[in-house]
Scaffold this motif. Structure first.
Motif, mmCIF file in Angstrom:
data_model
loop_
_atom_site.group_PDB
_atom_site.id
_atom_site.type_symbol
_atom_site.label_atom_id
_atom_site.label_comp_id
_atom_site.label_asym_id
_atom_site.label_seq_id
_atom_site.Cartn_x
_atom_site.Cartn_y
_atom_site.Cartn_z
ATOM 1 N N UNK A 136 -18.889 60.694 29.602
ATOM 2 C CA UNK A 136 -18.233 61.739 28.815
ATOM 3 C C UNK A 136 -18.403 61.590 27.317
ATOM 4 N N UNK A 137 -18.237 60.395 26.800
ATOM 5 C CA UNK A 137 -18.266 60.223 25.348
ATOM 6 C C UNK A 137 -19.661 60.466 24.788
ATOM 7 N N UNK A 138 -20.670 59.824 25.363
ATOM 8 C CA UNK A 138 -22.031 59.959 24.846
ATOM 9 C C UNK A 138 -22.748 61.185 25.399
ATOM 10 N N UNK A 139 -22.292 61.683 26.541
ATOM 11 C CA UNK A 139 -22.977 62.794 27.187
ATOM 12 C C UNK A 139 -24.217 62.375 27.949
ATOM 13 N N UNK A 140 -24.414 61.070 28.121
ATOM 14 C CA UNK A 140 -25.602 60.570 28.817
ATOM 15 C C UNK A 140 -25.544 60.915 30.304
ATOM 16 N N UNK A 141 -26.724 61.114 30.869
ATOM 17 C CA UNK A 141 -26.856 61.384 32.297
ATOM 18 C C UNK A 141 -26.862 60.083 33.083
ATOM 19 N N UNK A 142 -26.568 60.194 34.380
ATOM 20 C CA UNK A 142 -26.604 59.030 35.266
ATOM 21 C C UNK A 142 -27.309 59.401 36.558
ATOM 22 N N UNK A 143 -28.032 58.435 37.081
ATOM 23 C CA UNK A 143 -28.549 58.571 38.440
ATOM 24 C C UNK A 143 -27.472 58.102 39.400
ATOM 25 N N UNK A 144 -27.349 58.795 40.512
ATOM 26 C CA UNK A 144 -26.600 58.274 41.632
ATOM 27 C C UNK A 144 -27.626 57.551 42.495
ATOM 28 N N UNK A 145 -27.309 56.315 42.866
ATOM 29 C CA UNK A 145 -28.216 55.518 43.692
ATOM 30 C C UNK A 145 -27.486 55.097 44.957
ATOM 31 N N UNK A 146 -28.267 54.882 45.994
ATOM 32 C CA UNK A 146 -27.703 54.545 47.297
ATOM 33 C C UNK A 146 -28.533 53.445 47.960
ATOM 34 N N UNK A 147 -27.831 52.519 48.574
ATOM 35 C CA UNK A 147 -28.464 51.495 49.407
ATOM 36 C C UNK A 147 -27.962 51.736 50.821
ATOM 37 N N UNK A 148 -28.892 52.026 51.697
ATOM 38 C CA UNK A 148 -28.528 52.332 53.088
ATOM 39 C C UNK A 148 -27.939 51.124 53.776
#
Length: 150
Positions: A136-148
């Motif tokens: 929220x503060x920086x507005x940076x994007x994030x990847x959602x990652x998953x380990x099966x």
């Protein structure tokens, strides 16, 4: 340097908040009270890395759901900048994955954090989505990652 690993305690909250401010200055670093709340929750598990008794790293995972098979979400991993590149982040991640006991694990990571993305990919995580302006503060994007689940 000898690193000892064990449970994170509420008495470590101030040190963790200091590390958060160092590591995530533009992304709403957690205050000590946030760590205390996390540690008080029965479904969360936090581990610490210590050198000479000082916390130099911390990591936390939450169990999701009420019935097996459980899924897990990694909330945070942080390592003091002075100690990065020495395998502490990997060791903390390994401990979280042991807690997850082969279950499916999710996390979010800044899209520009190449070192963390590389660590997660080397542990079997894959990118499954993009969260625009996740931080929220920086507005940076994030990847959602998953380990099966294994």
């Amino acid at each position: 340097m000898t690193v000892e690993y064990g449970a994170l305690a509420t008495g470590d909250a101030d040190r963790c908040a200091q590390l958060e401010a160092q590591l995530f200055p533009g992304d709403d670093p957690w205050p000590a009270v946030a760590f205390i709340r996390e540690l008080e929750s029965a479904h969360n598990h936090y581990v610490a890395a210590r050198v000479d008794g000082e916390v130099v790293g911390y990591a936390g995972v939450s169990r999701l759901g009420r019935k097996p098979p459980y899924e897990y979400e990694i909330h945070t991993i942080g390592v003091d900048e002075r100690c990065q590149g020495q395998g502490i982040g990997r060791a903390l991640l390994d401990r979280l994955l042991e807690i997850a006991d082969g279950g499916t694990v999710f996390l979010e990571v800044r899209t520009d954090n190449a070192a963390a993305i590389g660590l997660y990919e080397s542990a079997g995580f894959a990118k499954i989505g993009l969260r625009k302006r996740y931080y929220r503060v920086s507005g940076a994007d994030a990847y959602t990652m998953k380990r099966e689940a294994s």
